[in-house]
Design an enzyme around this catalytic site. Structure first.
Site, short mmCIF file in Angstrom:
data_model
loop_
_atom_site.label_atom_id
_atom_site.label_comp_id
_atom_site.label_asym_id
_atom_site.label_seq_id
_atom_site.Cartn_x
_atom_site.Cartn_y
_atom_site.Cartn_z
N HIS A 19 29.81 32.13 39.74
CA HIS A 19 29.34 31.17 40.65
C HIS A 19 30.93 30.57 40.15
O HIS A 19 31.28 29.23 40.53
CB HIS A 19 28.66 30.57 40.86
CG HIS A 19 27.26 30.69 40.82
ND1 HIS A 19 26.60 31.34 41.98
CD2 HIS A 19 25.97 31.10 40.14
CE1 HIS A 19 25.35 31.84 41.68
NE2 HIS A 19 25.40 30.89 40.87
N SER A 70 60.68 32.63 40.54
CA SER A 70 60.28 32.50 41.59
C SER A 70 62.37 32.34 42.35
O SER A 70 62.98 31.69 41.76
CB SER A 70 59.34 31.15 42.40
OG SER A 70 60.03 30.66 43.19
N LYS A 79 58.93 29.45 37.59
CA LYS A 79 57.80 29.75 37.80
C LYS A 79 57.65 31.21 36.87
O LYS A 79 58.79 32.15 37.08
CB LYS A 79 57.42 30.08 39.64
CG LYS A 79 57.03 29.14 40.31
CD LYS A 79 55.51 29.34 40.79
CE LYS A 79 55.04 28.34 41.13
NZ LYS A 79 54.12 28.73 41.79
N GLU A 127 48.75 40.29 41.07
CA GLU A 127 48.72 40.35 42.94
C GLU A 127 48.93 41.58 43.30
O GLU A 127 47.83 41.61 44.13
CB GLU A 127 49.59 39.08 42.73
CG GLU A 127 48.95 37.45 42.51
CD GLU A 127 50.21 36.76 43.13
OE1 GLU A 127 51.04 36.64 43.48
OE2 GLU A 127 50.78 36.61 42.40
#
Ligand code: ARG
Length: 473
Positions: A156, A277, A283, A290
């Protein structure tokens, strides 16, 4: 425009209709398997006495010249090449003249395209299996570096019990074992040759299909010509294999996106597998992961396309089936690229054992506390309850469970002795999960042994790839 089937037609095709129905833009990549099939078919025609050895020789030479043109990039398609099959035959006729017209004797594009697509799929399966196995090799290497690296295991997405990073790596290793075995199983049903089914009713020229199948590396011939020309189950199967492998990679990607965030910082990706970025200079983004997660959607989409495509088709071949190729090609290409990128990202992944250890919380040993009581003869349900009381007491006092005093423990149950302190040792907890499949370093050695045996049997050249005949025949 001269079309192969132009005999009964007087008017030419509408331009948009031609664009609509042509498949050469994507099925051109079947050129090698198409020529492979035609070479074998020419030999079959010769064996059946339909063409002379001389004609077979002319066809063979011509087909080899067409293949050479594809190989060196000089093959030029023409606007009236509908698909790869007509393009190859058109070029063959230009090169060797009218004898080219004998190649298609008894053969239809229906059994031809089904055969080509199976040959393509068998090769794709071999390639994907090699790439999965390469990724598995990287996972085992990371795992072997981290048998002592403790980290929280989650259920969980809550800290559950301590595990090792090696155990996490190996979870994905075994998932991928199933993916390879599934692909191999798919190859068995793909390795069935439809050639000789004709358009739908069968070949009238006494072709020896068994010999032809052996020649092409197939392990069987299709039992029924109607099924032979219209069966695309093998495409649905490989697309399922790919979709599920993609889902596995997506799960791994999700873990690693999370673990590489500043909040976790368990792992860091190499620059080679990260992006920056355009706006925020600080970043470093886990784009490889992804995209892996994103690509899985595409792999699932291809599976849904093919299932939808076949579900309502009347017997036998229908032009709808031409739509089988783009999802097949896209799925194979997508998974292939994803596997290679994920392998690189795993190989170069930097692991931060200190951050992992810092995320361990003594409350994750509450189960071990209950197990301590069980070993003293307390029934597990009671032990679970008593351990829960200790969790609540520590929470109430705003201290870690490991900081409770002996008096605190004994106020909960006299079954607790001073040795309860020894329970608060994450490495000890991990070592105690010592069954086969457990996270203990010793049990992990067993996993590694089995993994290495499996890898040795599934590396290229190990003979495993020959199980799916037809590949590289
Ligand atoms: N391009 C076609 C396909 O991919 C080849 C088979 C054509 N057969 C036919 N009867 N029109 O399905």
């Amino acid at each position: 425009m001269t079309r192969l089937w132009g005999g009964r037609f007087s008017a030419s095709m509408d331009t948009l209709m031609a664009e609509f129905q042509n498949s050469i833009s994507f099925d051109i990549r079947l050129w090698d398997v198409d020529i492979q099939g035609s070479l074998a078919y020419a030999r079959a025609l010769e064996r059946a006495g339909i063409i002379t050895p001389g004609e077979a020789g002319q066809l063979t030479d011509g087909l080899q010249r067409v293949a050479a043109e594809f190989r060196d990039g000089s093959f030029a398609t023409r606007p009236d090449d509908e698909d790869i099959h007509t393009a190859v035959e058109r070029r063959l006729r230009e090169l060797i003249g009218d004898v080219a017209g004998k190649l298609h004797t008894g053969r239809s594009r229906n059994d031809q395209v089904a055969t080509d697509t199976r040959l393509f799929t068998l090769k794709a399966i071999e390639q994907l299996k090699r790439q999965v196995v390469a990724l598995q090799g990287e996972l085992v290497k990371q795992a072997e570096q981290h048998t002592g690296t403790l980290m929280p295991g989650y259920t969980h997405l809550q800290r559950a019990q301590p595990i090792t990073f090696a155990h996490w790596c190996m979870a994905y290793f075994w998932m991928l074992v199933r993916d390879v075995e599934r692909l191999n199983d798919c190859a068995k049903r793909t390795s069935v040759m439809p050639l000789g089914s004709g358009a739908l009713a069968g070949n009238p020229f006494a072709i020896d299909r068994a010999v032809l199948a052996r020649d092409l590396g197939f392990s069987a011939v299709s039992e029924n010509s109607l099924d032979g020309v219209s069966d695309r189950d093998f495409i649905a199967e490989i697309l399922f294999c790919n979709a599920l492998a993609g889902a596995h990679l997506s799960r791994m990607a999700e873990d690693l996106v999370l673990y590489s965030s500043a909040e976790f910082a368990f792992v860091a990706f190499d620059d080679a597998y990260s992006t920056g970025s355009s706006l925020m200079p600080q970043k470093k983004k886990p784009d490889a992961m992804e995209l892996t997660r994103g690509k899985s959607g595409r792999l699932i989409g291809s599976l849904v396309s093919i299932l939808t495509l076949i579900k309502g088709l009347p017997m036998t071949y229908n032009k709808d089936l031409q739509e089988d190729k783009e999802p097949l090609f896209d799925s194979v290409d997508t998974l292939s690229l994803t596997l290679q990128v994920v392998a690189g990202a795993v190989r170069t992944l930097r692991v931060n054992p200190a951050k992992m250890a810092a995320a361990l919380d003594p409350a994750m040993l509450a189960t071990d506390v209950a197990e301590y009581l069980v070993r003293k003869g307390v029934p597990f349900r009671t032990a679970h309850h008593l351990s829960g009381q200790a969790v609540a007491l520590a929470e109430h006092r705003n201290i870690a469970m490991s900081e409770l005093s002996i008096a605190d423990w004994q106020s909960i149950s006299t079954a607790f002795g001073s040795d309860i302190r020894q329970v608060f040792d994450f490495a000890r907890s991990v070592a105690s999960r010592d069954v086969p499949g457990g996270t203990s370093p010793r049990a992990l050695q067993e996993q590694f042994q089995r993994a290495h045996t499996w890898l040795a049997q599934h590396r290229p050249g190990s003979g495993f790839d020959q199980l799916s005949a037809g590949a590289d025949a």
